[in-house]
Scaffold this active site. Structure first.
Site, mmCIF file in Angstrom:
data_model
loop_
_atom_site.group_PDB
_atom_site.id
_atom_site.type_symbol
_atom_site.label_atom_id
_atom_site.label_comp_id
_atom_site.label_asym_id
_atom_site.label_seq_id
_atom_site.Cartn_x
_atom_site.Cartn_y
_atom_site.Cartn_z
ATOM 1 C CE1 TYR A 98 16.257 -9.731 -48.482
ATOM 2 C CE2 TYR A 98 18.221 -9.935 -47.123
ATOM 3 C CZ TYR A 98 16.884 -9.612 -47.257
ATOM 4 O OH TYR A 98 16.167 -9.162 -46.171
ATOM 5 C CD GLU A 140 17.039 -8.055 -43.273
ATOM 6 O OE1 GLU A 140 18.026 -8.645 -43.775
ATOM 7 O OE2 GLU A 140 15.885 -8.129 -43.741
ATOM 8 C CE1 TYR A 191 10.831 -11.146 -33.497
ATOM 9 C CE2 TYR A 191 8.985 -9.622 -33.341
ATOM 10 C CZ TYR A 191 10.030 -10.159 -34.063
ATOM 11 O OH TYR A 191 10.293 -9.703 -35.338
ATOM 12 N NE ARG A 206 7.194 -22.971 -35.185
ATOM 13 C CZ ARG A 206 7.921 -23.708 -36.021
ATOM 14 N NH1 ARG A 206 9.122 -23.279 -36.386
ATOM 15 N NH2 ARG A 206 7.467 -24.853 -36.482
ATOM 16 C CD GLN A 207 10.249 -15.434 -35.034
ATOM 17 O OE1 GLN A 207 9.242 -15.671 -35.674
ATOM 18 N NE2 GLN A 207 11.450 -15.875 -35.386
ATOM 19 C CE1 TYR A 208 6.269 -19.796 -28.645
ATOM 20 C CE2 TYR A 208 8.609 -20.246 -28.921
ATOM 21 C CZ TYR A 208 7.288 -20.636 -29.035
ATOM 22 O OH TYR A 208 6.983 -21.881 -29.557
ATOM 23 C CB SER A 209 5.798 -11.619 -26.786
ATOM 24 O OG SER A 209 5.222 -11.407 -28.046
ATOM 25 N N GLY A 277 -2.158 -13.772 -27.095
ATOM 26 C CA GLY A 277 -1.777 -12.414 -27.485
ATOM 27 C C GLY A 277 -1.571 -11.493 -26.300
ATOM 28 C CB THR A 279 2.832 -13.072 -24.241
ATOM 29 O OG1 THR A 279 2.681 -13.055 -25.665
ATOM 30 C CG2 THR A 279 2.307 -14.390 -23.698
ATOM 31 N N PRO A 280 2.779 -9.954 -25.046
ATOM 32 C CG PRO A 280 2.248 -9.120 -27.158
ATOM 33 C CD PRO A 280 2.209 -10.373 -26.342
#
Length: 401
Positions: A98, A140, A191, A206-209, A277, A279-280
């Site tokens: 930050y 966080e 995810y 990359r993010q995947y559910s 979409g 997947t979740p």
């Protein structure tokens, strides 16, 4: 809390700063990456950088946060902050970063706005930045603690125990921890980040559910291959996974994160999706089935065709096993190949939707905007509609009521 003096300055300068945010963030990223190229290795999505999506998302979040502070100096847009904090935790963002962002962002503000950035203006926007950053750092830190994750070492190796071809453009990977340790806890709808070393040596994330029940001993992610469209390049990570990852390979994953999660209420549930979409939503369905939930659930899904509908068989199986579950599919092509499916785009006009339903929504932004409008028209309160966005969030939850 924003001080009254800073609030007056922010109110006077927000139009000018907001109008220049695209230029400011473009200059900010260019300068930061020029002097810190390591940030492009595994932290920033260079595909979104090239398209401008990441820059617009940053600009939007800062402007919305400042506007929220002006509306109520003692509050924060919690929906926006939660969404960003979960994304950051899934990337392993650390507190010191930050400070780096602050340095280059405020340099860019000065470069673009010039003499308009007086010491008073700089101090007021500095206050806004650190209020937002401080809130995110705190969120966080809590997320890392709850997940038992050291943000300096957020990654873990997982072995692909099975690869399943779901459709011509979607493949599922079933994974178990390579170290033989326990599967970390997750919630339905969350995810994971997948960290991949690309052929040029740069890591991309990359993010995947999670597309199966979070309590399973195996994790499942379902990846759609992103094709090149017009001037947009193909998705480099999705195509790399499709081309190279086979059973026995290892993938680098984060712990599960994400704030759009299935709650434990007993109200009717409406799972609405389009394309990948689903997947979740399938992960939520699998969780309901695994836990023996008797919650009424209705699945509404739109896709190009039955052959393109990933995890369709899983959805049909779960729906068929539950007396309190229903499904309706819409396909642009070949709807006759799926019993009961409808031709065309999703249309909720003749659907009897319970006003007390909790709605989860996932798909492309135009789809979600259109369906959300239909849901509101049908009498579903805005507060009951939750959504998940794949990629930078250009549709802030709080801005939609």
């Amino acid at each position: 809390m924003l001080t009254p003096e800073s609030a007056a300055v922010i109110r006077a300068t927000l139009p000018a700063v907001g109008g220049a945010l695209d230029d400011i963030t473009a200059r900010f990223y260019d300068q930061m990456f020029s002097e810190h190229p390591e940030l492009l290795d595994g932290l920033f999505n260079r595909g979104n950088q090239a398209s401008g999506e990441q820059r617009r998302a940053l600009a939007g979040s800062i402007a919305v946060f400042a506007a929220a502070l002006l509306a109520d100096p003692e509050t924060r847009p919690d929906a926006l902050l939660s969404r960003i904090a979960h994304k950051h935790a899934a990337l392993g963002v650390t507190e010191d970063q930050y400070t780096v962002v602050h340095k280059y962002l405020f340099r860019a503000i000065g470069d673009v706005l010039g003499d308009a950035v007086t010491p008073e203006v700089a101090a007021a926007w500095d206050e806004v930045y650190w209020l937002m950053a401080g809130a995110l750092i705190a969120q966080e830190a809590r997320l890392y603690q709850e997940a038992h994750v050291d943000p300096r070492h957020p990654w873990r190796q997982w072995t692909v125990v099975e690869r399943r071809e779901e459709t011509p453009d979607a493949v599922s990977f079933l994974l178990r921890p390579a170290d033989g340790g326990p599967v970390p806890p997750a919630r339905a709808g969350q995810y994971v980040s997948v960290r991949v070393r690309m052929p040029d040596g740069v890591h991309q994330v990359r993010q995947y559910s999670l597309s199966n029940a979070p309590g399973e001993q195996l994790r499942r992610i379902t990846v759609k291959r992103v094709a090149s469209v017009a001037a947009a390049p193909e998705g480099e990570v999705s195509n790399h996974l499709h081309r190279t990852v086979r059973t026995g390979a290892e993938l680098t994953l984060s712990a599960p994160f994400g704030d759009v999660v299935l709650d434990n209420a007993d109200t009717p549930l409406l799972l609405v999706s389009a394309g990948i979409g689903c997947t979740p939503m399938v992960g939520m369905l699998e969780h309901l089935a695994a836990t023996g939930s008797e919650r009424p659930v209705r699945v509404l899904h739109a896709d190009r065709s039955p052959a393109d509908h990933a995890l369709r068989a899983d959805t049909r199986r779960i729906i068929g096993e539950r007396p309190d579950a229903q499904a309706q599919f819409w396909y642009e092509q070949d709807a006759a190949d799926e019993p009961g499916a409808r031709t065309g785009l999703m249309d909720l006009g003749d659907q009897d939707l319970p006003a007390d339903a909790d709605v989860y929504l996932c798909g492309a932004l135009p789809f979600m905007r259109a369906v959300r409008a239909q849901l509101l028209q049908a009498g579903v309160p805005a507060r009951r509609i939750r959504y998940e966005v794949f990629g930078p969030d250009l549709w802030p939850a709080h801005a939609e009521g």
